[in-house]
Each structure stands twice: as structure tokens, then as C-alpha cells.
Design a protein around this motif. Structure first.
Motif, PDB file in Angstrom:
ATOM      1  N   ALA A  80       3.841  -5.927   9.221  1.00  0.00           N
ATOM      2  CA  ALA A  80       3.950  -6.319   7.805  1.00  0.00           C
ATOM      3  C   ALA A  80       3.178  -7.592   7.490  1.00  0.00           C
ATOM      4  O   ALA A  80       2.622  -7.738   6.402  1.00  0.00           O
ATOM      5  CB  ALA A  80       5.422  -6.501   7.430  1.00  0.00           C
ATOM      6  N   LEU A  81       3.140  -8.518   8.437  1.00  0.00           N
ATOM      7  CA  LEU A  81       2.571  -9.832   8.146  1.00  0.00           C
ATOM      8  C   LEU A  81       1.286 -10.124   8.914  1.00  0.00           C
ATOM      9  O   LEU A  81       0.645 -11.148   8.676  1.00  0.00           O
ATOM     10  CB  LEU A  81       3.608 -10.929   8.460  1.00  0.00           C
ATOM     11  N   ILE A 110       5.791 -10.386  -2.068  1.00  0.00           N
ATOM     12  CA  ILE A 110       5.682  -8.924  -2.011  1.00  0.00           C
ATOM     13  C   ILE A 110       5.906  -8.415  -0.588  1.00  0.00           C
ATOM     14  O   ILE A 110       6.278  -7.257  -0.378  1.00  0.00           O
ATOM     15  CB  ILE A 110       4.304  -8.452  -2.560  1.00  0.00           C
ATOM     16  N   ASP A 111       5.697  -9.290   0.407  1.00  0.00           N
ATOM     17  CA  ASP A 111       5.924  -8.878   1.793  1.00  0.00           C
ATOM     18  C   ASP A 111       7.396  -8.577   2.062  1.00  0.00           C
ATOM     19  O   ASP A 111       7.715  -7.788   2.955  1.00  0.00           O
ATOM     20  CB  ASP A 111       5.443  -9.974   2.764  1.00  0.00           C
ATOM     21  N   LEU A 146       9.501  -6.928   0.222  1.00  0.00           N
ATOM     22  CA  LEU A 146       9.769  -5.507  -0.045  1.00  0.00           C
ATOM     23  C   LEU A 146       9.165  -4.651   1.065  1.00  0.00           C
ATOM     24  O   LEU A 146       9.773  -3.678   1.517  1.00  0.00           O
ATOM     25  CB  LEU A 146       9.181  -5.111  -1.408  1.00  0.00           C
ATOM     26  N   ASP A 147       7.986  -5.028   1.520  1.00  0.00           N
ATOM     27  CA  ASP A 147       7.337  -4.292   2.611  1.00  0.00           C
ATOM     28  C   ASP A 147       8.212  -4.340   3.875  1.00  0.00           C
ATOM     29  O   ASP A 147       8.409  -3.324   4.554  1.00  0.00           O
ATOM     30  CB  ASP A 147       5.956  -4.912   2.888  1.00  0.00           C
ATOM     31  N   PHE A 188      11.156  -1.960   3.514  1.00  0.00           N
ATOM     32  CA  PHE A 188      10.752  -0.565   3.734  1.00  0.00           C
ATOM     33  C   PHE A 188      10.542  -0.281   5.223  1.00  0.00           C
ATOM     34  O   PHE A 188      10.959   0.762   5.742  1.00  0.00           O
ATOM     35  CB  PHE A 188       9.460  -0.248   2.978  1.00  0.00           C
ATOM     36  N   ARG A 189       9.905  -1.207   5.901  1.00  0.00           N
ATOM     37  CA  ARG A 189       9.612  -0.978   7.332  1.00  0.00           C
ATOM     38  C   ARG A 189      10.883  -1.024   8.179  1.00  0.00           C
ATOM     39  O   ARG A 189      11.029  -0.273   9.143  1.00  0.00           O
ATOM     40  CB  ARG A 189       8.588  -2.018   7.832  1.00  0.00           C
ATOM     41  N   LYS A 199       0.530  -3.645  -2.376  1.00  0.00           N
ATOM     42  CA  LYS A 199       0.034  -4.150  -1.098  1.00  0.00           C
ATOM     43  C   LYS A 199      -0.759  -3.066  -0.373  1.00  0.00           C
ATOM     44  O   LYS A 199      -0.339  -1.904  -0.347  1.00  0.00           O
ATOM     45  CB  LYS A 199       1.219  -4.586  -0.229  1.00  0.00           C
ATOM     46  N   ARG A 221      -1.282  -1.942   2.984  1.00  0.00           N
ATOM     47  CA  ARG A 221      -0.637  -2.188   4.286  1.00  0.00           C
ATOM     48  C   ARG A 221      -1.622  -2.018   5.423  1.00  0.00           C
ATOM     49  O   ARG A 221      -1.507  -2.653   6.463  1.00  0.00           O
ATOM     50  CB  ARG A 221       0.524  -1.223   4.478  1.00  0.00           C
ATOM     51  N   SER A 229       8.217   6.665   1.660  1.00  0.00           N
ATOM     52  CA  SER A 229       9.530   6.236   1.171  1.00  0.00           C
ATOM     53  C   SER A 229       9.436   5.949  -0.320  1.00  0.00           C
ATOM     54  O   SER A 229       8.359   5.607  -0.833  1.00  0.00           O
ATOM     55  CB  SER A 229      10.020   4.992   1.923  1.00  0.00           C
ATOM     56  N   MET A 264       1.530   0.242  -0.431  1.00  0.00           N
ATOM     57  CA  MET A 264       2.874   0.034  -0.964  1.00  0.00           C
ATOM     58  C   MET A 264       2.763  -0.169  -2.475  1.00  0.00           C
ATOM     59  O   MET A 264       1.853  -0.853  -2.955  1.00  0.00           O
ATOM     60  CB  MET A 264       3.530  -1.190  -0.331  1.00  0.00           C
TER      61      MET A 264
END
Lengths: 132, 159
Positions: A19-20, A42-43, A45-46, A49-50, B72, B74, B96, B121
Motif C-alpha cells: 500500500a505504501l 487516501i492510503d 482506505l487502501d 481494503f487490503r 489511487k 495501486r 472489492s 482504487m
């Protein structure tokens, strides 16, 4: 059988690397997502999800990273959480360590609550292991 | 301005996956300067093509109630150029989806050969409650986008 903390840590580490874009050795339990790992809003939310995918869990929005408390004027005064706001935040985040933050509940220090360890505590509680 | 980087759909399974294509023509405006005497499709526009493919998939799955914003990139990786005469194919899978947003994974093909991966995303912004000072109507899914889906469904109905 619940996953051990080490097993959860390893999976969370994988999530945060993807993610980062950080290196494995940057991810420690005490590392803060924004200050140490440069996560942007915004990360978050990512990451949610992950985590859902990695652990096959459902994370209600606002449960891992509560943000609605800050927009409530009853909970924030002069840039700090009121005692009611602090209690509300602690109730919303049993997975976070408030021992430093509650000495000076300045809203600008809120990001320090979101550490790798916070995520691990939360995931373990969701998996039915160690309570948050 | 027309900002659509897919020509149409060849597959659309609501809530699951979609495949779109884009034919590249030497007369295409974006190829005139990218690059002079060496026209290749800018990868940034291929990301946009995937975002439109996956974005419509996301929007349709919730009946286009919200604006679907690309939040984003990803992962994006390309291993070959696409040039005039090629058909680019975007295969998007909805990974998702919930009220806050969605994620997709996707493969990019140059003609029949897989040449890339784009994972995205999206964030949902409800036109009625958005806090970002965005327009109060659905500005993402314009008639042009909806038409692409309608054209696909009309073709399916005839076949």
C-alpha cells in the motif's frame, strides 16, 4: 486457531509494503503510518481494503481509523479533544494506545495514534484472538 | 471536450468484470506529439483507459448513484509500447466494493499479447452529501460514458 501476533504482523507488513511502497525494515510495531511511513489520507482506505482481503475480514468504515469525531464541535475545542471527545475517541479505538496522547490531546497529534501496532491490535481483535 | 479513452466494451458482467478496447489510429491527436516521428500511446492515457473501464464497472454496480473518483493507482506496469494500428484491450476485474469505494485489478493487452497490469482504487462521492465542494450532480458518468454501455447492451441484445 487464532493467528499469533507474529503471524498477523507479517501479513500486516505485506499489506503496508504494497500500500505504501515502504521497505520491510521500516515497518515496526511503533512506526506511525503518517509520520514514519508517509501514508497519505487516501492510503488509509487502501490499507483497509487490503487488510480485508489479506485477513478475509470485514472492516466497517470508521472503525479502524475513526475520523468523524474530529468534525463534531462538541468533541474539539481550541485544537484539542475535550474530555468528552477523548473518552469518545478511546471508546472508538480500543485498539490504540492513548497513554501519550491523553497527556496532551492535541488534534494535530492524532496521527501518532495510528501505528502499525494499532493495526495489529485491531486485526487480532477481529480475528477473535487477543482483545484490542 | 471528449475525454473518453475507450471505444467500446466487448464484455460487461455487472459487479464482476468488464473488457473494453481502444483502436489506435495514426491520425489520433494524442499520437501527433507523443512522440514526433515515433508515435506511441502514452502509458498515462492507458491508465486512464483502464480507469474508465473499471470506473464504469464500479459505477454501474451501484446504479451510478455516486461519482466514482479515481483515488489511487495501486500498481501500473507496462512492458511494451502500443502504436498506430494496434488495438488496446483493457480487462478489469472488480476486487472489492462498498459504500466508501472500490478496488480493481486489470490486465492490458496489445492486440492479443498481455503487456501490462493496472490496479486501481476508486472513491465514492455521493453528489448529495459530498464534502469536497464538487459539483452537486453526477459529473463523472456523463451521457458519453453511459452511451458506451448502452451500445454494448444493444449489441448483445441483437446477437
Amino acid at each position: 486457531m487464532p493467528m499469533s501476533r507474529d503471524e498477523v504482523f507479517t501479513k500486516v507488513q505485506g499489506v503496508l509494503i504494497e500500500a505504501l511502497g515502504v521497505d520491510e525494515d521500516e515497518i515496526t510495531e511503533l512506526a506511525t503510518l503518517q509520520g514514519d511511513l508517509d501514508a497519505e489520507s487516501i492510503d488509509f482506505l487502501d490499507i483497509v481494503f487490503r487488510l480485508e482481503k489479506a485477513f478475509s475480514i470485514k472492516i466497517p468504515r470508521g472503525e479502524l481509523f475513526p475520523d468523524e469525531i474530529l468534525s463534531n464541535p462538541d468533541y474539539v475545542e481550541n485544537g484539542k479533544l475535550t474530555s468528552t471527545g477523548l473518552a469518545k475517541m478511546k471508546g472508538s479505538m480500543p485498539h490504540a494506545d492513548f497513554s501519550d496522547f491523553e497527556q496532551d490531546p492535541d488534534v494535530s497529534k492524532m496521527p501518532d495514534l495510528f501505528t502499525v501496532g494499532t493495526i495489529i491490535n485491531y486485526v487480532q481483535s477481529k480475528l477473535g484472538g487477543v482483545p484490542a | 471536450m471528449r475525454w473518453i479513452w475507450i471505444d467500446g466494451f466487448t464484455e460487461f458482467v455487472s459487479g464482476k468484470r468488464a473488457t473494453a478496447f481502444k483502436n489506435l489510429d495514426a491520425a489520433d491527436e494524442q499520437l501527433q506529439e507523443h512522440f514526433p516521428e515515433y508515435p506511441v500511446m502514452p502509458p498515462s492515457l492507458m491508465i486512464e483507459g483502464m480507469a474508465q473501464t473499471a470506473g464504469i464497472l464500479v459505477g454501474e454496480s451501484r446504479q451510478f448513484r455516486e461519482n466514482v473518483i479515481l483515488a489511487k493507482i495501486r500498481n501500473a506496469r507496462f512492458e511494451a509500447y502500443c502504436t498506430p494500428g494496434d488495438t488496446i484491450r483493457y480487462e478489469a476485474i472488480l476486487e472489492s466494493l462498498d459504500e466508501s469505494g472500490a478496488t480493481s485489478s486489470g490486465k492490458v493487452f496489445r492486440n492479443e499479447k498481455e503487456i501490462g497490469q493496472v490496479d486501481l482504487m476508486f472513491s465514492h462521492v455521493d453528489p448529495a452529501t459530498n464534502q469536497l465542494d464538487l459539483p452537486d450532480h453526477n459529473f463523472v458518468f456523463t451521457d458519453q460514458f453511459i452511451q458506451l454501455l448502452d451500445d454494448y447492451r444493444a449489441g448483445q441484445a441483437l446477437s
